[in-house]
Scaffold this motif. Structure first.
Motif, short mmCIF file in Angstrom:
data_model
loop_
_atom_site.label_atom_id
_atom_site.label_comp_id
_atom_site.label_asym_id
_atom_site.label_seq_id
_atom_site.Cartn_x
_atom_site.Cartn_y
_atom_site.Cartn_z
N ILE A 89 11.44 58.81 -65.69
CA ILE A 89 12.49 57.93 -66.20
C ILE A 89 13.85 58.31 -65.64
O ILE A 89 14.66 57.45 -65.32
N GLY A 90 14.10 59.59 -65.50
CA GLY A 90 15.39 60.02 -64.98
C GLY A 90 15.41 61.50 -64.66
O GLY A 90 14.59 62.28 -65.17
N ILE A 91 16.35 61.89 -63.81
CA ILE A 91 16.50 63.28 -63.40
C ILE A 91 17.98 63.65 -63.43
O ILE A 91 18.82 62.88 -62.94
N GLN A 92 18.30 64.81 -64.00
CA GLN A 92 19.66 65.32 -63.98
C GLN A 92 19.62 66.75 -63.44
O GLN A 92 19.08 67.65 -64.09
N ASP A 93 20.17 66.96 -62.25
CA ASP A 93 20.17 68.28 -61.65
C ASP A 93 21.22 69.17 -62.30
O ASP A 93 22.30 68.71 -62.70
N VAL A 94 20.90 70.45 -62.39
CA VAL A 94 21.84 71.45 -62.89
C VAL A 94 22.68 71.94 -61.72
O VAL A 94 22.17 72.10 -60.60
N SER A 95 23.95 72.20 -61.94
CA SER A 95 24.83 72.62 -60.84
C SER A 95 24.41 73.99 -60.31
O SER A 95 23.91 74.84 -61.06
N PRO A 96 24.59 74.23 -59.01
CA PRO A 96 24.24 75.54 -58.43
C PRO A 96 24.92 76.71 -59.15
O PRO A 96 24.33 77.78 -59.28
N ASP A 97 26.16 76.50 -59.61
CA ASP A 97 26.88 77.57 -60.30
C ASP A 97 26.15 78.01 -61.58
O ASP A 97 25.96 79.21 -61.82
N SER A 133 15.44 70.94 -56.41
CA SER A 133 15.62 69.51 -56.13
C SER A 133 16.68 69.17 -55.10
O SER A 133 16.70 68.05 -54.60
N THR A 134 17.58 70.10 -54.77
CA THR A 134 18.64 69.80 -53.81
C THR A 134 18.80 70.96 -52.84
O THR A 134 18.46 72.11 -53.17
N PRO A 135 19.36 70.72 -51.65
CA PRO A 135 19.62 71.82 -50.71
C PRO A 135 20.55 72.88 -51.30
O PRO A 135 20.36 74.08 -51.05
N GLU A 136 21.54 72.44 -52.08
CA GLU A 136 22.47 73.39 -52.69
C GLU A 136 21.75 74.30 -53.70
O GLU A 136 22.03 75.50 -53.77
N CYS A 137 20.83 73.71 -54.43
CA CYS A 137 20.01 74.48 -55.37
C CYS A 137 19.16 75.50 -54.62
O CYS A 137 19.06 76.67 -55.02
#
Length: 209
Positions: A48-56, A80-84
């Motif tokens: 239904i949805g995705i919310q990524d947590v900030s790298p910090d 989920s992200t390159p920054e992660c």
């Protein structure tokens, strides 16, 4: 008691991600800890949805665990992200845990499958709009053929992944002088290969009926 840290996404339905890892840790008698990198609203049928947590915040979660608790092993799941990925890699390099298991997941499988089906239907709708599918029957046949085609592509991808994974397993065994004959390998592979083919054919038949 051994202490294991899972770095992964959160699955609210409990079937994957952090929740599944903590259940597994508990079943094996180890103390489980978690670093959540993404919150996923999903169930067995859809995402239904995705919310990524900030790298910090990801980095601070890892710091909070390692500065207070001796971590015996780390299991890495969805990043989920390159920054992660960069943040987790930097922290693991800094703390250098003795045991790290990488189980990479970048997208939930259901998202990819739904996306492929969506692209196929978009193409079919475009063809219908251009008058290439003049009747309802031809439109229905095109939809069934398109969906069956996506199933074939998906199973072909799974078959290739299985093939190359097993090649590596066999190579590793031979490097350790554990000889596997072709007959033994056939008995290992045949049940899973036949089962996969039967499931593939039955699913395609059900879709196209």
């Amino acid at each position: 008691m051994k202490k294991v840290l899972s770095i992964a996404g959160s699955d609210c339905s409990g079937g994957a991600g952090i929740q599944a890892d903590l259940k597994t840790f508990s079943a094996h008698g180890v103390y489980g800890m978690s670093v959540i990198v993404s919150v996923v609203a999903e169930n067995t049928g859809r995402v239904i949805g995705i919310q990524d947590v900030s790298p910090d915040i990801i980095g601070k979660q890892i710091d909070a665990v390692f500065e207070d608790i001796e971590v015996d092993a780390v299991k890495v799941g969805m990043l989920s992200t390159p920054e992660c990925m960069d943040e987790v890699a930097a922290k693991l390099k800094y703390y250098h845990p003795a045991n790290v298991v990488i189980d990479p997941v970048m997208y939930a499988a259901v998202i990819l499958l739904n996306a492929v089906d969506g692209w196929v239907l978009d193409i079919i709708n475009w063809c219908a709009g251009k008058g290439m599918l003049p009747s309802e029957k031809s439109f229905g046949m095109a939809v069934k053929a398109g969906v069956a085609g996506t199933q074939l592509i998906q199973y072909a991808g799974i078959a290739l992944l299985l093939y190359f994974s097993l090649r590596k397993v066999v190579r590793d065994f031979r490097e350790k002088d554990y000889f596997i004959s072709r007959t033994e390998l056939l008995f290992i592979l045949a049940p899973s290969a036949v089962g996969m083919m039967i499931c593939m054919l039955l699913r395609i038949i059900m879709i196209t009926l």
